[in-house]
Design an enzyme around this catalytic site. Structure first.
Site, PDB file in Angstrom:
ATOM      1  N   CYS A 197       2.178   1.152  -9.088  1.00  0.00           N
ATOM      2  CA  CYS A 197       2.676   2.003  -7.992  1.00  0.00           C
ATOM      3  C   CYS A 197       2.360   3.475  -8.264  1.00  0.00           C
ATOM      4  O   CYS A 197       2.012   4.222  -7.362  1.00  0.00           O
ATOM      5  CB  CYS A 197       4.186   1.844  -7.824  1.00  0.00           C
ATOM      6  N   CYS A 226       0.215  -6.142  -4.567  1.00  0.00           N
ATOM      7  CA  CYS A 226       1.454  -6.404  -3.848  1.00  0.00           C
ATOM      8  C   CYS A 226       1.327  -6.158  -2.348  1.00  0.00           C
ATOM      9  O   CYS A 226       2.283  -6.327  -1.611  1.00  0.00           O
ATOM     10  CB  CYS A 226       2.578  -5.567  -4.430  1.00  0.00           C
TER      11      CYS A 226
END
Lengths: 208, 142
Positions: free
Chosen positions: B107, B37
Site C-alpha cells: 500500500c 488486492c
C-alpha cells in the site's frame, strides 16, 4: 487420473511440503476435484487428532500440524483460481512475473476501474439519477462479459502450462506462467468491480 | 489484524480527498493500482510554476484502510514541499509513520508510485525532460 498417496501415515508430508506434494500430485492445473476430495478425507482420517489422543505430546502436535496442512492444501487446491495463484507463488511468479513492482495492470483498465468506482460512489450516495443506474447496469453486463473472456484466456494458459509440464519445456512454462499472472491481475480488478456493481445496484433496488 | 491508531485516524478522517482540474497545466495526476488486492489510487498535485512548490494535493483511493491511509498521508506530506523534495518521499517513510505490517507494505509502495506518477505527469505537461524515477519507479523495500 492422478495417483493419490494411499496414506500419509506414518511418513506423512515432509516439513515445508507444497500443497501439490501433500496429495502426491504433479504441479499441474487440471485436477480431478472428486479424487482430491477423497484423498483429503482418506489422509485426514490417517492423521486425525482423535487417533492420537493417547499419544505423546509430540505426536499430538504432529497430528495437529498435519491436519492443518491437509486442510490448507485441500482448500487451496479445490478452487481453480486459488490453485493457480498458489502454483504461481511456489513457482516464484508474482504479479506480472516481475516481483514487487505494482502497476502491472494496463493503464486503460486502471482508468476504467477508477471511473466506475466513482460512479458507484455516486450511486451509493443516492442522488437517484436514473441515467447513472442505466450506465452501471450496462457496465455490469460489459464487465461480466470481459470477466468471462479473461477466464477463457486463463483456461487456455492453464492448459498450456500443463502441456509444458508434461513436455518438460522450461521456456513454455515460464511464458504461460507470466500470462497467467497477468490474467489473474486483470481478473482481480474485474471480479471486485463486478461484485461491487452488483452489490450497489442490488442495495439500491432492494434486490437485483 | 489490528490497524495502528494512525491508520485508523487517516482512514476514518482522510485528509485532502477530492479532485483537481486534470486539464490544468499546473496539475499533475497519478493513477496507480495494486493488482495484489485490486486497489486503485489517484493522487493529484497542483504546483506553483514560479516556486515549484506543491500548493495543493488531493487523492481518491478505492481500496483497503492501509491504502487510503497511505495516500492520505502522502497528500499531507507533499503539500508545501517542492517537487524535488516530494520525489524524495519513500514508501519506507510511510511504513514507519503508519506502522504498517509487512502484508500492507505494498500500500505504501502504491502511494509512493502515485506521488511519482503525479510528478511525472506534471513534468510531462510542462515539457520537462523525464529524468529518473517517474519513468522507472523502483520500490524501495523495507
Amino acid at each position: 487420473m492422478p495417483e493419490f498417496a494411499s496414506a500419509v501415515f506414518p511418513g506423512a508430508a515432509p516439513p515445508g511440503a507444497d500443497y501439490f506434494s501433500v496429495f502426491n500430485l504433479p504441479r499441474k492445473l487440471a485436477l480431478d476435484t472428486r479424487a482430491l476430495e477423497q484423498a483429503f478425507y482418506r489422509q485426514s482420517r490417517a492423521v486425525h487428532p482423535d487417533r492420537f489422543a493417547q499419544a505423546s505430546a509430540e505426536r499430538q502436535q504432529w497430528s495437529l500440524e498435519q491436519t492443518s496442512l491437509l486442510n490448507d492444501a485441500y482448500r487451496t487446491l479445490r478452487d481453480p483460481i486459488a490453485r493457480t495463484e498458489y502454483l504461481l507463488r511456489i513457482e516464484g511468479v508474482t504479479a506480472g512475473g516481475r516481483g514487487e513492482t505494482p502497476a502491472q495492470v494496463p493503464p486503460e483498465l486502471l482508468a476504467e476501474v477508477f471511473e466506475l468506482n466513482m460512479q458507484l460512489d455516486e450511486l451509493r450516495a443516492g442522488d437517484g439519477d436514473p441515467q447513472l443506474r442505466t450506465d452501471l447496469e450496462a457496465a455490469r453486463v460489459e464487465f461480466e462479459q470481459r470477466l468471462a473472456l479473461v477466464d477463457g484466456e486463463l483456461a487456455r494458459a492453464q492448459d498450456e502450462w500443463d502441456q509444458a509440464v508434461e513436455a518438460g519445456t522450461g521456456a513454455a512454462r515460464g511464458a504461460s506462467a507470466a500470462r497467467m499472472a497477468a490474467l489473474l491481475d486483470k481478473r482481480r480488478y474485474m471480479r471486485n468491480l463486478v461484485r461491487e456493481v452488483r452489490e450497489a445496484l442490488g442495495a439500491t433496488l432492494g434486490e437485483a | 489484524m489490528a490497524y495502528s491508531d494512525k491508520v485508523v485516524d487517516h482512514y476514518s478522517n482522510p485528509r485532502n480527498v477530492g479532485t483537481l482540474d486534470k486539464s490544468s497545466s499546473e496539475v499533475g495526476t497519478g493513477l496507480v493500482g495494486a493488482p495484489e488486492c485490486g486497489d486503485v489510487m489517484r493522487l493529484q498535485i497542483k504546483v506553483n510554476p514560479q516556486t515549484q512548490i506543491i500548493e495543493e494535493a488531493k487523492f481518491k483511493t478505492f481500496g483497503c484502510g492501509s491504502a487510503i491511509a497511505s495516500s492520505s498521508l502522502a497528500t499531507e506530506w507533499v503539500k508545501g514541499k517542492t517537487v524535488a523534495e516530494a520525489m524524495a518521499i519513500s514508501n519506507t517513510d510511510i511504513v514507519k509513520e503508519l506502522a504498517l505490517p509487512p502484508v500492507k507494505i505494498h500500500c505504501s509502495v502504491l502511494a509512493e508510485d502515485a506521488i511519482r506518477a503525479a510528478i511525472g505527469d506534471w513534468k510531462q505537461k510542462n515539457g520537462m525532460a523525464e529524468t529518473e524515477a517517474a519513468a522507472q519507479p523502483v520500490a524501495t523495500t523495507a
